[in-house]
Motif scaffolding. Structure first.
Motif, PDB file in Angstrom:
ATOM      1  N   TRP A   5      -3.103 -52.930  70.379  1.00  0.00           N
ATOM      2  CA  TRP A   5      -1.926 -52.576  69.138  1.00  0.00           C
ATOM      3  C   TRP A   5      -2.026 -53.531  68.137  1.00  0.00           C
ATOM      4  N   THR A   6      -2.418 -54.708  68.012  1.00  0.00           N
ATOM      5  CA  THR A   6      -2.465 -55.591  66.930  1.00  0.00           C
ATOM      6  C   THR A   6      -3.015 -55.392  65.716  1.00  0.00           C
ATOM      7  N   GLY A  26      12.831 -61.182  77.070  1.00  0.00           N
ATOM      8  CA  GLY A  26      11.613 -60.332  76.056  1.00  0.00           C
ATOM      9  C   GLY A  26      11.224 -59.203  76.795  1.00  0.00           C
ATOM     10  N   ILE A  27      10.981 -59.040  78.071  1.00  0.00           N
ATOM     11  CA  ILE A  27      10.590 -57.998  78.654  1.00  0.00           C
ATOM     12  C   ILE A  27      11.858 -56.997  78.930  1.00  0.00           C
ATOM     13  N   TYR A  28      12.878 -57.452  79.155  1.00  0.00           N
ATOM     14  CA  TYR A  28      13.865 -56.528  79.040  1.00  0.00           C
ATOM     15  C   TYR A  28      14.298 -55.943  77.569  1.00  0.00           C
ATOM     16  N   GLN A  29      14.306 -56.787  76.558  1.00  0.00           N
ATOM     17  CA  GLN A  29      14.516 -56.579  75.241  1.00  0.00           C
ATOM     18  C   GLN A  29      13.588 -55.455  74.684  1.00  0.00           C
ATOM     19  N   LEU A  30      12.211 -55.638  74.930  1.00  0.00           N
ATOM     20  CA  LEU A  30      11.102 -54.824  74.575  1.00  0.00           C
ATOM     21  C   LEU A  30      11.313 -53.409  75.184  1.00  0.00           C
ATOM     22  N   HIS A  31      11.778 -53.485  76.604  1.00  0.00           N
ATOM     23  CA  HIS A  31      11.921 -52.186  77.154  1.00  0.00           C
ATOM     24  C   HIS A  31      13.201 -51.465  76.675  1.00  0.00           C
ATOM     25  N   GLN A 108       1.558 -53.615  78.168  1.00  0.00           N
ATOM     26  CA  GLN A 108       0.658 -53.102  77.380  1.00  0.00           C
ATOM     27  C   GLN A 108       1.273 -52.985  75.804  1.00  0.00           C
ATOM     28  N   HIS A 109       2.640 -53.098  75.535  1.00  0.00           N
ATOM     29  CA  HIS A 109       2.821 -53.432  74.467  1.00  0.00           C
ATOM     30  C   HIS A 109       3.264 -54.895  73.792  1.00  0.00           C
ATOM     31  N   PHE A 110       2.527 -55.961  74.628  1.00  0.00           N
ATOM     32  CA  PHE A 110       2.625 -57.256  74.203  1.00  0.00           C
ATOM     33  C   PHE A 110       0.952 -57.652  73.837  1.00  0.00           C
ATOM     34  N   CYS A 111       1.071 -58.552  73.073  1.00  0.00           N
ATOM     35  CA  CYS A 111      -0.236 -59.282  72.445  1.00  0.00           C
ATOM     36  C   CYS A 111      -0.073 -60.605  73.184  1.00  0.00           C
ATOM     37  N   PHE A 112      -0.899 -60.945  73.969  1.00  0.00           N
ATOM     38  CA  PHE A 112      -0.944 -62.127  74.670  1.00  0.00           C
ATOM     39  C   PHE A 112      -1.734 -63.190  74.139  1.00  0.00           C
TER      40      PHE A 112
END
Length: 540
Positions: A5-6, A26-31, A108-112
């Motif tokens: 996505w970046t 962060g997981i919960y916030q993005l959700h 899948q919506h995080f850039c690691f």
């Protein structure tokens, strides 16, 4: 993990929201943001989800919350998961978070492998321009900092540290392939991570040397395997954790410790046998504010622990006759066999109050009395620059050119621990000025994330482009934090609750010490008042 996505986000469009950090908050916030239909993405410095559980991979790492409490209250999650232990290990918590990801599809919506190094607010467009260590630039309307309060390891400087030829590890940055078995290991620090490393090391190392400044007033964990339980009880558990001071399954006893020796002994026995943090957050409600009540609790702890210490010369060092600080004013660790470990012939305790570390040599540690301890592995269990450290590492530039680290140079300033004057459209989760340090991550994360998500939804429905805390609201909240903290015995302990573990750091009450229920009530009242203390600007 995907980072597809970046490029699109940078070149073709701006985001509605960017979440920094892929830990529990962060997981919960993005959700929750994506539930609103927002174009929300995340960045994470590590190569996978997990946050503190990704980074803290040292041997023995596990949580101090009961398993039933250390999970999200999302119905689609708790119905399909069962922890195997009462206090889950790091490995099982990561398994749980990957189960969460399989259900919510957030990774899948995080850039690691992507660290934020700069963020600057654009006054004209009311958006943030975020720069990463890889040179990526991301524009986002909302910036949500989910980096927690323990993201920057603290490593004190010791003379000669760079000369050590063995393996040097900080507990928060433990290499994946380091083994302790059969080696000579030194541990500097006896906080929560130190306790867990000591327990794990004592079983397998040739020699273990523990360098202690202050004994940890650790409680018995009472670890056990988890029996299968009916899922029907979970809604009640999640509702109950909102109503207790620390978001746990216990709360303070609403009466003083002066009720009588026999009754007090019975209560203490029950709490001690229950294990976990019950002896701390389930004790008499004056334990953390009254000296006499505090002395009663300490004396009980001391006498219980001394029964387990067989080496006479260590009794006073591990469980002093007179407490070194008020009982419970440092967050206690949970132990399984800490004191038995010190009974072993291969374990040495070095009291740094008697002989401080003079120098790290090429082969080990030398103390002021001239003793040198030969080591193959030196573990820095020295904790974190709590609360503010992670924010200081990022150059965050606000609406008027002010830099966030400068704003906090003389102490934390925030509103509700979620907003800061001069830094519009930026939210903070599980950081300072919130109940963070007294609770567990899922409890605090859900409380704050739900509030932030509802606030953003309110802005969308009312065509509001910008949100910012007023200076007065920020000042009032900061004063309130200090007033609540001053009611207890916290000022008499050099703890990370007050930033005292980092030399030169401003001493202050860094966390909301009024408990989760009062914090949630205040946050709800802010909304009910039409967001008192918060300034909005309409979309042009």
């Amino acid at each position: 993990m995907t980072d597809s996505w970046t490029g699109e986000a940078s070149a073709n469009r701006s985001l509605d929201a960017l979440v920094v950090g892929a830990g529990i908050s962060g997981i919960y916030q993005l959700h929750r943001l994506r539930q609103l239909g927002l174009d929300a993405k995340g960045v994470e410095a590590g190569r996978d989800i997990g946050g503190t559980w990704y980074w803290n991979r040292y041997p023995g790492a596990r949580v101090d919350s009961d398993a039933a409490l250390y999970q999200y209250s999302v119905e689609g999650l708790w119905k399909g998961w069962q922890f195997s232990e009462r206090f889950p290990s790091r490995e099982e918590i990561l398994q749980y978070l990957h189960y969460v990801d399989e259900t919510l599809k957030v990774s899948q919506h995080f850039c690691f492998n992507t660290r934020v190094v700069r963020a600057q607010f654009n006054n004209t467009g009311n958006f943030w321009e975020v720069t990463t260590d890889g040179g990526l630039t991301i524009k986002t309307r909302f910036l949500v900092m989910c980096i927690g309060f323990a993201s920057k390891p603290y490593q004190p400087h010791f003379k000669g540290l760079e000369a050590f030829e063995g393996v040097l590890c900080h507990t928060a940055r433990w290499p994946e392939n380091v083994e302790m078995a059969g080696k000579r290991v030194g541990v500097i620090g006896t906080g929560a991570s130190g306790v867990q490393v000591i327990e794990a090391a004592a079983k397998v190392v040739k020699d273990l040397v523990v360098f202690q400044r202050t004994p940890n007033l650790a409680f018995p964990m009472r670890q056990s395997m988890q029996a299968e339980v009916s899922r029907s009880i979970y809604p009640g558990i999640f509702e109950q954790r909102k109503k207790t001071f620390g978001g746990f399954d216990m709360d303070f006893i609403p009466k003083p410790a002066l009720e009588g020796a026999a009754a007090r002994q019975a209560v203490f026995d029950e709490l001690w046998n229950k294990g976990g943090l019950a002896f701390w957050l389930g004790a008499y409600d004056d334990t953390l504010s009254d000296d006499t009540a505090n002395d009663y609790a300490y004396a009980y702890w001391r006498d219980k622990v001394r029964q387990r210490i067989h080496r006479v010369e260590l009794v006073e060092k591990l469980a002093p006759t007179i407490k070194m600080h008020p009982f419970g004013t440092k967050r206690p660790a949970l132990e399984q066999h800490l004191y038995e470990a010190f009974n072993q012939d291969n374990v040495t305790l070095v009291d740094l109050n008697e002989s401080p570390i003079d120098e790290i040599t090429s082969t080990g540690v030398r103390t002021k009395d001239g003793t040198e301890y030969a080591l193959d592995l030196l573990v820095m269990a020295t904790g974190f620059d709590m609360g503010t450290g992670g924010y200081k590492d990022i150059e965050i530039v606000g609406a008027n050119g002010a830099v966030f680290r400068d704003k906090w140079a003389n102490g934390v300033k925030s509103y509700l621990g979620m907003l800061a004057s001069g830094f519009p459209n930026m939210f903070m989760v599980y950081g300072p000025h919130a109940p963070s340090g007294f609770t567990n991550a899922p409890t605090c994360a859900e409380l704050q994330v739900d509030w932030i998500t509802n606030c953003i939804e309110y802005m969308m429905k009312n065509s509001l482009a910008r949100i910012e805390a007023s200076k007065k609201a920020e000042l009032d909240w900061t004063q309130r934090i200090d007033e609540i903290g001053a009611r207890g015995l916290w000022n008499r302990a050099n703890s990370w609750y007050r930033g005292a573990n980092v030399p030169g750091k401003v001493l202050e009450h860094m966390f909301w010490a009024g408990g989760c229920p009062s914090y949630q009530k205040i946050c709800e009242e802010v909304v009910e008042s039409g967001y008192d203390g918060i300034m909005f600007i309409k979309t042009p």
